[in-house]
Design a protein around this motif. Structure first.
Motif: not given
Length: 90
Positions: A20, A26, A34-36, A41, A43, A47
């Protein structure tokens, strides 16, 4: 069996948490998160929670009773989190 499952969960959660933070894995989402892998989704807090869950799972893998307790607590906490997420989205 529970110890092996706990070890596997621990490794996966630590890896997901670390990934992440990797910019190449991401992409930016519309809401500032962020999009992994372009799907999930995440952040910094997500993480860190994944990393902490993974470390606890790895520690729990040292005994059957700890692994059992980990999965019981894990199930309740994540179950409550999913329920609160569904309630907040209504």
């Amino acid at each position: 069996m529970l110890q092996k499952a706990s070890m596997a969960f621990g490794v996966v959660f630590v890896l997901i948490g670390l990934l992440g933070f990797v910019p190449g894995v991401t992409i930016d989402a519309d809401n500032g998160n962020k999009l992994l892998l372009g799907i999930f989704e995440v952040n910094a807090v997500h993480n860190l929670v994944h990393i902490a869950s993974g470390v606890v799972a790895l520690i729990a893998a040292t005994s059957v009773s700890y692994a059992r307790l980990y999965f019981q607590v894990f199930g309740v906490v994540y179950g409550l989190d999913r329920k609160s997420t569904r309630l907040n989205s209504d």
